[in-house]
Motif scaffolding. Structure first.
Motif, PDB file in Angstrom:
ATOM      1  N   THR A  36      94.417  35.545  35.210  1.00 35.95           N
ATOM      2  CA  THR A  36      95.131  35.081  34.021  1.00 35.95           C
ATOM      3  C   THR A  36      96.619  35.383  34.052  1.00 35.95           C
ATOM      4  O   THR A  36      97.390  34.756  33.363  1.00 35.95           O
ATOM      5  CB  THR A  36      94.538  35.747  32.784  1.00 35.95           C
ATOM      6  N   GLY A  37      96.971  36.362  34.841  1.00 32.83           N
ATOM      7  CA  GLY A  37      98.373  36.777  34.795  1.00 32.83           C
ATOM      8  C   GLY A  37      99.304  35.675  35.262  1.00 32.83           C
ATOM      9  O   GLY A  37      99.117  35.136  36.352  1.00 32.83           O
ATOM     10  N   VAL A  70      82.253  42.301  22.778  1.00 37.52           N
ATOM     11  CA  VAL A  70      81.381  41.507  21.887  1.00 37.52           C
ATOM     12  C   VAL A  70      81.369  40.053  22.338  1.00 37.52           C
ATOM     13  O   VAL A  70      80.314  39.419  22.430  1.00 37.52           O
ATOM     14  CB  VAL A  70      81.855  41.633  20.427  1.00 37.52           C
ATOM     15  N   VAL A  71      82.590  39.563  22.669  1.00 40.80           N
ATOM     16  CA  VAL A  71      82.658  38.177  23.143  1.00 40.80           C
ATOM     17  C   VAL A  71      81.833  38.012  24.412  1.00 40.80           C
ATOM     18  O   VAL A  71      81.033  37.077  24.559  1.00 40.80           O
ATOM     19  CB  VAL A  71      84.128  37.780  23.388  1.00 40.80           C
ATOM     20  N   ALA A  72      82.023  38.951  25.338  1.00 38.58           N
ATOM     21  CA  ALA A  72      81.265  38.877  26.586  1.00 38.58           C
ATOM     22  C   ALA A  72      79.769  38.950  26.302  1.00 38.58           C
ATOM     23  O   ALA A  72      78.962  38.269  26.953  1.00 38.58           O
ATOM     24  CB  ALA A  72      81.686  40.005  27.517  1.00 38.58           C
TER      25      ALA A  72
ATOM     26  N   ASP B  54      89.634  38.260  26.808  1.00 37.40           N
ATOM     27  CA  ASP B  54      88.399  37.620  26.335  1.00 37.40           C
ATOM     28  C   ASP B  54      88.610  36.140  26.056  1.00 37.40           C
ATOM     29  O   ASP B  54      87.736  35.316  26.290  1.00 37.40           O
ATOM     30  CB  ASP B  54      87.863  38.343  25.102  1.00 37.40           C
ATOM     31  N   ARG B  55      89.793  35.785  25.581  1.00 40.67           N
ATOM     32  CA  ARG B  55      90.057  34.373  25.299  1.00 40.67           C
ATOM     33  C   ARG B  55      89.968  33.547  26.586  1.00 40.67           C
ATOM     34  O   ARG B  55      89.293  32.515  26.650  1.00 40.67           O
ATOM     35  CB  ARG B  55      91.431  34.228  24.668  1.00 40.67           C
ATOM     36  N   SER B  60      87.403  29.868  30.168  1.00 42.64           N
ATOM     37  CA  SER B  60      87.039  29.557  31.555  1.00 42.64           C
ATOM     38  C   SER B  60      85.525  29.360  31.678  1.00 42.64           C
ATOM     39  O   SER B  60      85.068  28.475  32.401  1.00 42.64           O
ATOM     40  CB  SER B  60      87.496  30.678  32.481  1.00 42.64           C
ATOM     41  N   PHE B  61      84.796  30.170  30.952  1.00 41.19           N
ATOM     42  CA  PHE B  61      83.339  30.024  30.973  1.00 41.19           C
ATOM     43  C   PHE B  61      82.946  28.619  30.534  1.00 41.19           C
ATOM     44  O   PHE B  61      82.247  27.883  31.236  1.00 41.19           O
ATOM     45  CB  PHE B  61      82.728  31.082  30.044  1.00 41.19           C
TER      46      PHE B  61
END
Lengths: 296, 110
Positions: A36-37, A70-72, B54-55, B60-61
């Motif tokens: 992401t970087g 939590v998202v994961a 997380d975003r 990406s998922f």
């Protein structure tokens, strides 16, 4: 001044590329979706630096859940459900459920061809079966026919015992006047009336080649001396046989007439048993000739 | 810890509820799962490298899953579905191996 700025930019770019080269020794593709970087150089040194606390960081994260976890968890929950659904539908034994349409069409085509081939084979084998069955059947019928003919001919030739309805004719002539001619007459009358088996005194089977002779008092049939009174057993239609014997001018009239003065007693029976056999002499000259189909 | 709990909860939910997928979507579920695995390992790698967001993970998922299914769907439409799905699986498999290799290096320095 401009030259120095350009030089410092080039230096920075060089440093970045060096970082990239040294940090990317594992050959991971640069298009990592999680990379992401926006600035790869910003994060690579962080990874390159020996990080003694990787496991510790994981343990810390396990103890201090955050929003990202939590998202994961939600995403993993979805993945788990999807995996279970897929595994279940794979295990449901319906292997074609997940197949694509063209694959299914191909499979169906193959099955159709196979089934047509098998149907043709079934038809062919059924034809063979029917042919063999009819062949076996006709062979069986022919064998039965032949056996029946053998039985009939054995009775006719006198080589087999026989039983059936008929009459017993008992001829008593006190004056011994019944000679071979009279016996031959009686046999001829019985044959005319449809006699199938004739036997004299339970000793002599009368067949086609039977001969009768006498030397004045003693009667001889086929070389067998028969004693008086004579008993002629005949298998045939009892009524016809008795009528044939009794008609005016027939054998009974002849025997009971004044010339012989004998007596004839005729018993109709439903079961006349003839057990005496004629032994045919072996043919000395004649041999069976192969010919066409046996006439029936 | 919570992600593992989520995984277990998902498996249990799938076993208990026994959800059924629409027939039209069933051919794309295996590809979607492989794509999701790829995203998952990528996320774990990013987490270990300290760049996890997380975003980005969620985006990406979802995009991985959708694009994989879309590729296979397009392949189905133009008649090369099985070949394209094989290709997608190969590519995703390579990516998964790469990600797992990176994870291994970070975790075990080997």
């Amino acid at each position: 001044m401009a030259e120095r700025r350009a030089g410092s930019r080039r230096l920075a770019a060089l440093a970045r590329s060096r970082d990239r080269l040294t940090g990317d020794e594992n050959g991971t593709p640069p298009d990592d979706p999680e990379g992401t970087g926006p600035d790869p150089a910003g994060r690579r040194p962080g990874r390159d630096a020996p990080r003694p606390g990787v496991w510790g960081r994981i343990g810390q994260a396990a103890l201090h859940p955050g929003r990202s976890q939590v998202v994961a968890a939600v995403v993993l929950c979805l993945l788990g459900m999807a995996g279970v659904v897929q595994i279940r539908s794979n295990d449901s034994g319906d292997a074609y459920r997940n197949s694509r349409r063209e694959d299914l069409v191909q499979i169906l085509d193959g099955l159709g061809v196979e089934s047509r081939r098998l149907e043709a084979e079934v038809a062919e084998l059924q034809g063979t079966k029917a042919r063999l069955e009819s062949g076996a059947d006709s062979q069986r019928v022919a064998r039965e026919d032949a056996q029946q003919r053998v039985d009939e001919l054995a009775i006719l030739a006198g080589t087999a015992p026989a039983r059936g309805p008929g009459i017993r004719m008992r001829i008593s002539d006190p004056q011994d006047e019944v000679d071979a001619d009279v016996v031959l007459d009686a046999v001829e009358e019985m044959r005319d009336a449809g006699a199938e088996v004739i036997e004299i005194n339970g000793q002599a089977r009368v067949v086609a080649s039977t001969w009768f002779g006498d030397d004045g008092t003693t009667l001889v049939v086929d070389g067998i001396t028969v004693a008086r009174p004579l008993t002629i057993s005949v298998i045939g239609d009892p009524h016809s046989l008795e009528e044939a014997a009794r008609f005016r001018g027939g054998i009974v009239s002849e025997i009971t007439g004044p010339k012989i003065g004998g007596d004839v007693q005729i018993d109709q029976s439903d079961d006349v048993v003839v057990t005496s056999l004629h032994v045919p002499p072996a043919s000395q000259y004649a041999r069976p000739a192969t010919s066409g189909p046996t006439p029936r | 810890m919570i992600p593992l709990v989520g995984l277990v909860v998902g498996v249990v939910l799938g076993l208990v509820l026994q959800p059924t997928l629409p027939v039209g979507l069933q051919p794309y579920l295996p590809i979607a799962i492989v794509a999701a695995l790829d995203a998952l390992f990528g996320a774990f790698r990013a987490y270990l490298e300290g760049t996890f967001t997380d975003r980005v993970f969620v985006v990406s998922f979802i995009s991985n899953v959708l694009i994989a299914a879309l590729i296979v769907w397009v392949g189905d439409q133009i008649g090369v579905g099985s070949q394209l799905s094989t290709g997608v699986v190969v590519v995703l498999g390579i990516r998964i191996f790469t990600n797992v290799a990176a994870i291994r290096r970070v975790l075990f320095h080997a």
